[in-house]
Design a protein around this motif. Structure first.
Motif, PDB file in Angstrom:
ATOM      1  N   ILE A  92       0.701  -1.099  -0.060  1.00 27.25           N
ATOM      2  CA  ILE A  92      -0.078  -0.028   0.006  1.00 27.25           C
ATOM      3  C   ILE A  92       0.732   1.031   0.066  1.00 27.25           C
ATOM      4  CG2 ILE A  92      -1.489   1.394   1.422  1.00 27.25           C
ATOM      5  CD1 ILE A  92      -3.123  -1.328   2.273  1.00 27.25           C
ATOM      6  N   LYS A  98       1.380   4.152  -2.831  1.00 25.55           N
ATOM      7  CA  LYS A  98       1.073   5.420  -2.624  1.00 25.55           C
ATOM      8  C   LYS A  98       2.108   6.431  -2.612  1.00 25.55           C
ATOM      9  CE  LYS A  98      -2.896   5.123   0.804  1.00 25.55           C
ATOM     10  NZ  LYS A  98      -3.085   5.154   2.316  1.00 25.55           N
ATOM     11  N   GLU A 151      -8.683  -2.614   1.555  1.00 25.89           N
ATOM     12  CA  GLU A 151      -7.790  -1.180   1.218  1.00 25.89           C
ATOM     13  C   GLU A 151      -6.836  -1.395   0.129  1.00 25.89           C
ATOM     14  OE1 GLU A 151      -4.788   2.199   3.089  1.00 25.89           O
ATOM     15  OE2 GLU A 151      -5.915   0.784   4.405  1.00 25.89           O
ATOM     16  N   ASN A 187      -8.820  -1.959  -3.155  1.00 24.79           N
ATOM     17  CA  ASN A 187      -9.549  -0.901  -3.587  1.00 24.79           C
ATOM     18  C   ASN A 187      -8.716   0.228  -4.411  1.00 24.79           C
ATOM     19  OD1 ASN A 187     -11.973  -1.587  -2.848  1.00 24.79           O
ATOM     20  ND2 ASN A 187     -11.765  -0.539  -0.814  1.00 24.79           N
ATOM     21  N   LEU A 188      -7.262   0.110  -3.753  1.00 22.06           N
ATOM     22  CA  LEU A 188      -6.130   0.995  -4.247  1.00 22.06           C
ATOM     23  C   LEU A 188      -5.746   0.254  -5.576  1.00 22.06           C
ATOM     24  CD1 LEU A 188      -4.366   3.248  -3.551  1.00 22.06           C
ATOM     25  CD2 LEU A 188      -2.759   1.736  -2.522  1.00 22.06           C
ATOM     26  N   GLU A 193      -5.801   2.371  -9.068  1.00 28.51           N
ATOM     27  CA  GLU A 193      -4.587   2.788  -9.706  1.00 28.51           C
ATOM     28  C   GLU A 193      -4.552   1.982 -11.020  1.00 28.51           C
ATOM     29  OE1 GLU A 193      -2.460   5.318  -9.116  1.00 28.51           O
ATOM     30  OE2 GLU A 193      -3.798   5.765  -7.391  1.00 28.51           O
TER      31      GLU A 193
END
Length: 244
Positions: free
Chosen positions: A14, A18, A39, A42-43, A47
């Motif tokens: 993650i 980011k 999470e 979803n990321l 992306e």
């Protein structure tokens, strides 16, 4: 090199996404639950990162670390924007020569093709975001470092690259045994892009429908096809011969 291009652990992946790391692919354990895992999912979706759900045994083979159900492969290179790359080549007054790879799956074939492309003056390589071989240590080694010397772009679908080339005045030629013409009968003197297909399937039929020309290599033996990296070399050096 494998350790340098692989990260593991949900939180670590993650944070890598980011922070802007270029992620080639994320492998996630089938059936895994939890807020942190959601999470990550979803990321990845937001992306548009290439990913797949795999058994835990696959993750155990990818790393000996505590992967927590997720392993990611980080690309050792930064990918270029196709618009900027094509425009830069056109403005340089060179006769463009691009290479489009339709979902090659073998990293060594990929590396060998990149090496030949660099040696033959290819201006850039375009690959698809999903379904192709990652750029890892084996790719770098097989390319003899050429992976760092030639621009590489990613597109959602190879057809996107075909249409972009055509709208930029660049002829798109498919290397396929389905062609009627031999490679020696096709002109590579004008701006052009060559498409090579995957090891098993070849070029996607939907892509073949939109190219400008098709060409094949003569096969004189009993085996009906060449290794894709060898075939690619033959096409690229025919382009070099015609342009010399």
């Amino acid at each position: 090199m494998k350790d340098e291009t692989t990260i593991f652990g949900i939180r670590a992946i993650i944070e890598a996404v980011k922070s802007g790391k270029t992620i080639d692919k994320v492998f996630m354990q089938k059936g895994l639950q939890g807020d942190l895992f959601k999470e990550l999912e979803n990321l990845i979706r937001a992306e548009s990162i290439n990913s797949s759900y795999v058994p835990v045994e696959k993750l155990n083979r990818l790393t000996r670390g505590n992967h927590q159900g997720a392993v990611a492969q980080i690309s050792p290179i930064a990918f270029h924007d196709i618009d900027e790359m094509v425009m830069r080549v056109i403005e340089s007054q060179k006769t463009p020569l691009f290479l489009l790879l339709d979902q090659l799956s073998d990293v060594r074939n990929f590396g060998a093709i990149v090496r030949t492309a660099e040696c033959t003056g290819v201006n850039g390589i375009i690959i698809q975001k999903k379904g192709g071989a990652p750029i890892n240590g084996d790719t770098i080694k097989t390319s003899a470092g050429a992976i760092f010397k030639i621009p590489i772009c990613k597109v959602d679908h190879i057809k996107d690259a075909v249409f972009h080339m055509q709208s930029s005045g660049i002829k798109v030629i498919a290397a396929t045994e389905k062609a009627n013409n031999y490679v020696y009968d096709v002109s590579f003197k004008e701006p052009c892009a060559i498409i090579m297909g995957s090891e098993g399937r070849g070029i996607n039929p939907s892509v073949l429908k939109v190219v400008d020309d098709q060409a094949k290599l003569p096969i004189l033996g009993d085996i009906e096809s060449l290794n894709v990296s060898v075939a690619c070399g033959a096409f690229l050096y025919e382009a070099v011969r015609q342009r010399s």
